[in-house]
Design a protein around this motif. Sequence first.
Motif: not given
Length: 480
Positions: A206-207, A227-228, A327-328, A348-349
């Motif tokens: 999870t992030q 999933s968002t 970006r990351n 990532s979202f």
Amino acid sequence: MGTRRRRVLAVSLLFWFLMGFQLCASLNREGTEFAVCTACLSAALLKFKEAIDADPYGALKNWDEGSMSPCSWFGVECSDDGLVLTLILRNNSFYGIIPIEIGDLQDIKMLDLGYNNFSGPIPSELQNILSLEFLFLKGNGLSGGLPVGLNWLNRLPTARKTSTVVPLSAPTSSRQLQTTAMKGITLFRRSELETACEGFSNIIGTQPGFTLYKGTLPCGAEIAVVSTAVAYAGGWSDIAEAHYMNKVEALSKVNHKNLMNLVGYCEDEKSFIRMMVFEYVSNGSLFERLHVKEAEPLEWQSRLRIAMGVLYCLGYRHQQNVPVTLRNLNSSCIYLTEDNAAKVSDISFGIGKKEEDEDDSDAPDEYSTVYKFALLLLEMISGRCPYSDDDGLRILWAHRYLNGVSPVMGMVDPTLNSVPEEHVKAFSELIRLCISEDRRQRPTMAELTKRMQEITGITQDQAIPRNSALWWAELEIITA
């Protein structure tokens, strides 16, 4: 009488000569058959190479007419007796045609030429390869459809898993291979992913903003489902939707062996959900392998191979018509395969900050990517986290080594054995250039890649996962 005797003797000698010749031929057959077969296979593959107008990555550089066997050539896999069984040349940006000589590879089982720029018709000679089990041609500019003679592929016994993936312009009856809004990826139903991920109970991470699940498709291929965290339509803005679709579209256009490639996506309005589906990478993240004591440590050569895999992937993304920046870029977004090859993830979202609010190191351009790669390389050399209470920021800690105030070997991870000092010196000079405050002094991605190749000696072929192409083959044979 004498003439007759001489005639019988001559006939006898001729008979024994012919028998001896036949015997010699049969004795030599085993020794020469392989050589003749190898020559035919080499000739067919070299014809294939001749038909390629552009090979920008030099993938076929070792396809050499002087080689004893093609089995050591890039993308070629052979049986123990030297027969070409697979030809996997996906995602090499080739331009050209597929020559008719491809039909001479009579024992080939897998032919994967996907995601290149081949044009012209699909050779009808492919129908002569009765051993063919997997044909992947998607992602090219091929004209027409699959030759009628290849329809037998779809009539093989179901025990032999077989998939015929034709160009996007040709019709396909498999729902899993349909393309809706994006090219070459799957629009999954929510129920399919729910089943694959054991009712969305198999959470592996999870992030902020998203949850990561592990799933298994019916064919056995493992997937990572992102999933968002937003679970209702009212919490999902138009801006978020636009960023989500833009990201899915951008990732659908890139495919690299050192990238955690996008397999598909899922969107459901009734039970609101937005998901992206990636290939699963099983050996943990680079961050875990560097900093978690329980994880298996990485040796020096493995770290170099990982660094080169990341760099080749970043270079590929920057070479797209519309460059796709990451970006990351950090050790947490790099996952490792079973053979410790790098897989760069972009899962990532996050919508991201506005460009005017970004500082120099966060700006999504080539020079900031070079900067971030240098920080990643320093992390792999030192084995130190990006920040620690004792030393503060790793980059500040390393300055005394990079500037020659302290011996350069002092920044090497103490758990490593036999690290060549010339490697560390060369890397320190390169890192110093990459983090220069004057962006104009930083090398370009191409210059950085060339210098890293000179230091490590690791080619693009050596940096890729050894079994990645076969994973994609398994994914393509999923059934409804």
